[in-house]
Motif scaffolding. Structure first.
Motif, short mmCIF file in Angstrom:
data_model
loop_
_atom_site.label_atom_id
_atom_site.label_comp_id
_atom_site.label_asym_id
_atom_site.label_seq_id
_atom_site.Cartn_x
_atom_site.Cartn_y
_atom_site.Cartn_z
N ASP A 141 0.84 -1.20 0.00
CA ASP A 141 0.00 0.00 0.00
C ASP A 141 0.87 1.25 0.00
O ASP A 141 2.03 1.22 0.40
CB ASP A 141 -0.92 0.01 1.23
N ILE A 142 0.25 2.35 -0.43
CA ILE A 142 0.90 3.65 -0.43
C ILE A 142 -0.20 4.70 -0.35
O ILE A 142 -1.33 4.46 -0.81
CB ILE A 142 1.76 3.85 -1.71
N PHE A 143 0.09 5.86 0.24
CA PHE A 143 -0.91 6.92 0.28
C PHE A 143 -1.29 7.36 -1.14
O PHE A 143 -0.44 7.41 -2.03
CB PHE A 143 -0.39 8.11 1.07
N ILE A 208 4.31 9.83 -2.37
CA ILE A 208 2.98 9.29 -2.60
C ILE A 208 2.71 9.22 -4.10
O ILE A 208 3.39 9.88 -4.90
CB ILE A 208 1.89 10.13 -1.89
N TYR A 209 1.72 8.42 -4.49
CA TYR A 209 1.51 8.10 -5.90
C TYR A 209 0.02 8.09 -6.24
O TYR A 209 -0.82 7.87 -5.38
CB TYR A 209 2.08 6.72 -6.23
N THR A 210 -0.27 8.27 -7.52
CA THR A 210 -1.60 7.97 -8.04
C THR A 210 -1.66 6.48 -8.38
O THR A 210 -0.62 5.82 -8.55
CB THR A 210 -1.90 8.77 -9.31
N LEU A 211 -2.87 5.99 -8.52
CA LEU A 211 -3.04 4.59 -8.94
C LEU A 211 -2.39 4.39 -10.31
O LEU A 211 -1.75 3.35 -10.55
CB LEU A 211 -4.52 4.24 -8.99
N CYS A 246 -5.71 5.49 0.42
CA CYS A 246 -4.60 4.63 0.02
C CYS A 246 -4.80 4.04 -1.37
O CYS A 246 -5.93 3.92 -1.86
CB CYS A 246 -4.43 3.47 1.00
N VAL A 247 -3.70 3.65 -1.97
CA VAL A 247 -3.68 2.75 -3.11
C VAL A 247 -3.10 1.43 -2.59
O VAL A 247 -1.95 1.38 -2.20
CB VAL A 247 -2.80 3.29 -4.26
#
Length: 255
Positions: A141-143, A208-211, A246-247
């Motif tokens: 997972d990541i924000f 942090i990342y986008t999907l 989260c992603v």
């Protein structure tokens, strides 16, 4: 301060500042439902921390190996294993490069991959592949940048405040978000009352990342079979949407 220094400083107090808000048993049970569908028996956790999630997975019958880069966190995990009277290997290791063995699933939770640069994140994904059996699973997972872009506030707030076994800890956050670089700067002030009062000020970064960005990084080596929107609270493993924090990726190693 580096994020490794942060973990070293707070390993002894992690169960108060962060762990007390996490339902490890519930998380393990939800992972169990996923893993049973994919015939998972062995799990490598590349962000084992103080070992609480892995202990619950072990109790459910999985063959678990816990790995963490931080020696202080590994020591806390080993202490928790003794308290819970369970046994499995807990090792110091680096998810970017260390090959521990071959497993049915590799997990890396609680935004751990966000501590790395994008280039290092790619190395982590490549190394997950090296530690997996054929058609093995990854779960991490990541924000979610989409959520943060709409909902981020830089107000000062109390992030945690608890007393456990006579030790009190209170943490204040006033974070910043660099939307161009996709970096959240964590700015914390922490008070710990453990015999004497200690005051710490810490600043560190979390990427942090986008999907879409995560998909691009993993697509060559892994087929994404499910995306969730949170690993926390009542929203744990809810379906993904841009308004979730989260992603959370469940992927399967490509042939």
């Amino acid at each position: 301060m580096s994020w490794q220094d942060w973990y070293t400083r707070y390993a002894k107090y992690y169960h108060i500042l962060d762990g007390a808000s996490i339902d490890y048993s519930k998380f393990a049970e939800k992972l169990d439902l996923i893993f049973k569908k994919h015939n998972v028996n062995s799990i490598l956790d590349f962000a084992c921390g103080i070992g609480k999630l892995d202990i619950e997975l072990k109790k459910l019958g999985y063959n678990v190996v816990g790995v963490d880069r931080n020696k202080a966190m590994v020591n806390e995990a080993l202490s928790n294993l003794k308290k819970e009277k369970v046994s499995f290997n807990v090792l110091e290791g680096d998810p970017r490069k260390d090959v521990i063995g071959k497993f049915d699933a590799v997990i890396c939770t609680y935004n751990y991959v966000g501590h790395f640069s994008k280039e290092e994140f790619i190395k982590v994904i490549k190394n997950f592949k090296k530690n997996l059996n054929e058609r093995g699973l990854i779960f991490f997972d990541i924000f979610n940048f989409r959520f943060m872009d709409k909902n981020f506030k830089n107000d000062l707030f109390i992030d945690a405040s608890r007393t456990i076994d006579g030790i009190s800890a209170t943490r204040f956050n006033q974070n910043e978000l660099d939307k161009n670089e996709r970096i959240m700067r964590i700015n914390q002030t922490t008070f710990i009352q453990d015999k004497i009062l200690k005051l710490y000020n810490d600043i560190w970064n979390l990427r942090i990342y986008t999907l879409e960005e995560v998909r691009e990084i993993v697509k060559k080596d892994f087929e994404i079979i499910e995306v969730y929107g949170s690993i926390f609270g009542d929203s744990m493993l809810c379906p993904y949407s841009d308004d979730k924090e989260c992603v959370v990726i469940l992927g399967k190693l490509r042939n």
